[in-house]
Design an enzyme around this catalytic site. Sequence first.
Site, PDB file in Angstrom:
ATOM      1  N   HIS A  22       0.843  -1.269   0.076  1.00  0.00           N
ATOM      2  CA  HIS A  22      -0.082  -0.142   0.231  1.00  0.00           C
ATOM      3  C   HIS A  22       0.882   1.227  -0.034  1.00  0.00           C
ATOM      4  O   HIS A  22       2.119   1.104   0.001  1.00  0.00           O
ATOM      5  CB  HIS A  22      -0.874   0.032   1.086  1.00  0.00           C
ATOM      6  N   GLU A  23       0.230   2.382  -0.153  1.00  0.00           N
ATOM      7  CA  GLU A  23       1.125   3.683   0.027  1.00  0.00           C
ATOM      8  C   GLU A  23       2.099   3.794   1.089  1.00  0.00           C
ATOM      9  O   GLU A  23       2.933   4.426   0.624  1.00  0.00           O
ATOM     10  CB  GLU A  23      -0.023   5.029   0.003  1.00  0.00           C
ATOM     11  N   HIS A  25       3.976   1.324   2.370  1.00  0.00           N
ATOM     12  CA  HIS A  25       5.270   0.830   1.693  1.00  0.00           C
ATOM     13  C   HIS A  25       5.816   1.523   0.497  1.00  0.00           C
ATOM     14  O   HIS A  25       7.105   1.642   0.450  1.00  0.00           O
ATOM     15  CB  HIS A  25       4.799  -0.807   1.079  1.00  0.00           C
ATOM     16  N   GLN A  49       7.558 -14.914  12.767  1.00  0.00           N
ATOM     17  CA  GLN A  49       7.031 -13.637  13.464  1.00  0.00           C
ATOM     18  C   GLN A  49       5.614 -13.730  13.860  1.00  0.00           C
ATOM     19  O   GLN A  49       5.030 -12.563  14.392  1.00  0.00           O
ATOM     20  CB  GLN A  49       7.511 -12.491  12.692  1.00  0.00           C
ATOM     21  N   GLY A 135       9.178   1.694   8.626  1.00  0.00           N
ATOM     22  CA  GLY A 135       8.169   2.657   8.999  1.00  0.00           C
ATOM     23  C   GLY A 135       7.857   2.980  10.691  1.00  0.00           C
ATOM     24  O   GLY A 135       8.044   1.970  11.412  1.00  0.00           O
ATOM     25  N   LYS A 137       5.189   3.474  11.636  1.00  0.00           N
ATOM     26  CA  LYS A 137       3.962   3.034  12.137  1.00  0.00           C
ATOM     27  C   LYS A 137       4.287   1.756  13.130  1.00  0.00           C
ATOM     28  O   LYS A 137       3.607   1.352  14.167  1.00  0.00           O
ATOM     29  CB  LYS A 137       3.201   2.419  10.994  1.00  0.00           C
ATOM     30  N   GLN A 141       9.061  -1.998  16.337  1.00  0.00           N
ATOM     31  CA  GLN A 141      10.024  -2.991  15.480  1.00  0.00           C
ATOM     32  C   GLN A 141      11.081  -2.076  15.154  1.00  0.00           C
ATOM     33  O   GLN A 141      12.169  -2.523  15.096  1.00  0.00           O
ATOM     34  CB  GLN A 141       9.005  -3.288  14.319  1.00  0.00           C
ATOM     35  N   SER A 174      -1.339  -3.555   5.791  1.00  0.00           N
ATOM     36  CA  SER A 174      -2.000  -4.682   4.938  1.00  0.00           C
ATOM     37  C   SER A 174      -3.390  -5.364   5.516  1.00  0.00           C
ATOM     38  O   SER A 174      -3.989  -5.837   4.900  1.00  0.00           O
ATOM     39  CB  SER A 174      -0.907  -5.636   4.559  1.00  0.00           C
ATOM     40  N   ARG A 175      -3.317  -5.355   6.763  1.00  0.00           N
ATOM     41  CA  ARG A 175      -4.467  -6.035   7.435  1.00  0.00           C
ATOM     42  C   ARG A 175      -5.611  -5.064   7.477  1.00  0.00           C
ATOM     43  O   ARG A 175      -6.722  -5.935   7.747  1.00  0.00           O
ATOM     44  CB  ARG A 175      -4.066  -6.082   9.202  1.00  0.00           C
TER      45      ARG A 175
HETATM   46  P1  AMP Z   1       4.898  -4.959   6.548  1.00  0.00           P
HETATM   47  O1  AMP Z   1       4.623  -5.212   5.277  1.00  0.00           O
HETATM   48  O2  AMP Z   1       3.653  -4.588   7.274  1.00  0.00           O
HETATM   49  O3  AMP Z   1       5.756  -6.083   7.421  1.00  0.00           O
HETATM   50  O4  AMP Z   1       5.713  -3.542   6.755  1.00  0.00           O
HETATM   51  C1  AMP Z   1       7.132  -3.402   5.755  1.00  0.00           C
HETATM   52  C2  AMP Z   1       7.274  -1.878   6.055  1.00  0.00           C
HETATM   53  O5  AMP Z   1       6.491  -1.054   5.824  1.00  0.00           O
HETATM   54  C3  AMP Z   1       7.763  -1.881   7.718  1.00  0.00           C
HETATM   55  O6  AMP Z   1       8.900  -1.373   7.969  1.00  0.00           O
HETATM   56  C4  AMP Z   1       6.367  -1.166   8.170  1.00  0.00           C
HETATM   57  O7  AMP Z   1       7.006  -0.389   9.295  1.00  0.00           O
HETATM   58  C5  AMP Z   1       6.465  -0.175   6.862  1.00  0.00           C
HETATM   59  N1  AMP Z   1       4.816   0.173   6.845  1.00  0.00           N
HETATM   60  C6  AMP Z   1       3.776  -0.494   7.042  1.00  0.00           C
HETATM   61  N2  AMP Z   1       2.794   0.283   6.975  1.00  0.00           N
HETATM   62  C7  AMP Z   1       3.035   1.659   7.070  1.00  0.00           C
HETATM   63  C8  AMP Z   1       2.637   3.018   7.109  1.00  0.00           C
HETATM   64  N3  AMP Z   1       1.158   3.152   7.056  1.00  0.00           N
HETATM   65  N4  AMP Z   1       3.359   4.084   7.022  1.00  0.00           N
HETATM   66  C9  AMP Z   1       4.530   3.831   6.940  1.00  0.00           C
HETATM   67  N5  AMP Z   1       5.437   2.777   6.754  1.00  0.00           N
HETATM   68  C10 AMP Z   1       4.510   1.870   7.260  1.00  0.00           C
END
Ligand code: AMP
Length: 269
Positions: A22-23, A25, A49, A135, A137, A141, A174-175
């Site tokens: 999504h945006e 990422h 994880q 991120g 967010k 982590q 993503s959720r």
């Molecule tokens: P994930 O695919 O959820 O494991 O996230 C991959 C990376 O994208 C991680 O570093 C997250 O912190 C980052 N990320 C996920 N959602 C967001 C968001 N809304 N804003 C900024 N970074 C994000």
Amino acid sequence: MVGDWRQSKRRIGFVPTMGALHEGHLALVRASLEECNRTVVSIFVNPLQFDRATDLETYPREEEKDRALLADAGVQVLFMPRAEDFYPPGFATRVSQPELSRHLCGATRPGHFDGVLTVVLKLFNAVLPDRAYFGQKDYQQVTLIERMVRDLGLPVEIRRQPTVREPDGLAMSSRNKLLRPEDRVEAPRIHAALQDAEAAFRAGNREGLPGRVESALKSIPGARIDYVELASGDVLSPREGPARAGDVLAVALFLGPVRLIDNLVLGDA
Ligand code: AMP
């Protein structure tokens, strides 16, 4: 290929993800493309994880769409390891950081951050990036990853990026795709509750901020709070006494079967 780039002194940026892009990422990807000569993105739904089997099974997977998004963005390499190659029989090593994972998500998701740190170290070793993008967010982590890099002397620079939100304030995730329509309507109230606490902080009310957020969240129909905590922004230990600028107010809650997280750093805006 990455080895060749290293030899020709190109700066390699790396964005690890679990896909269903999504945006949020794509903001990390764009930051890497701007700052680095080459960008590698990984998509790997890391079984290590996940603390709930159904969460792993239902995690959204959108490989074709993700490939197209990354190609359009101009990413040079997409790395998609297979779980059986990454964790062959006999794989036994874990990276853990008990201190920083004691609270917040670490307290309610046993083993989660060991899985995160282990996969991130393994991905770093596979990609050998100069910079890696994460991120805010996922505040805990990125804080843990920064500490791992410092403690183990890893030759990579961690670049934290701000949380990207939907127009209504919901942190992109993503959720979010798994939310039932009625829960999606309520979900922006998480960010609204954090913003309300931030406004109170700015007005000089430095006590009772988690309680304030909790009462706002309790009024969301069908919500089940996992935690609401105020923690020091650097070591993530619970803040006793009045909140201070730089503290992080962090939330995890279930809307139906979907667990969402969000946070806000006080005095950050
Ligand atoms: P994930 O695919 O959820 O494991 O996230 C991959 C990376 O994208 C991680 O570093 C997250 O912190 C980052 N990320 C996920 N959602 C967001 C968001 N809304 N804003 C900024 N970074 C994000």
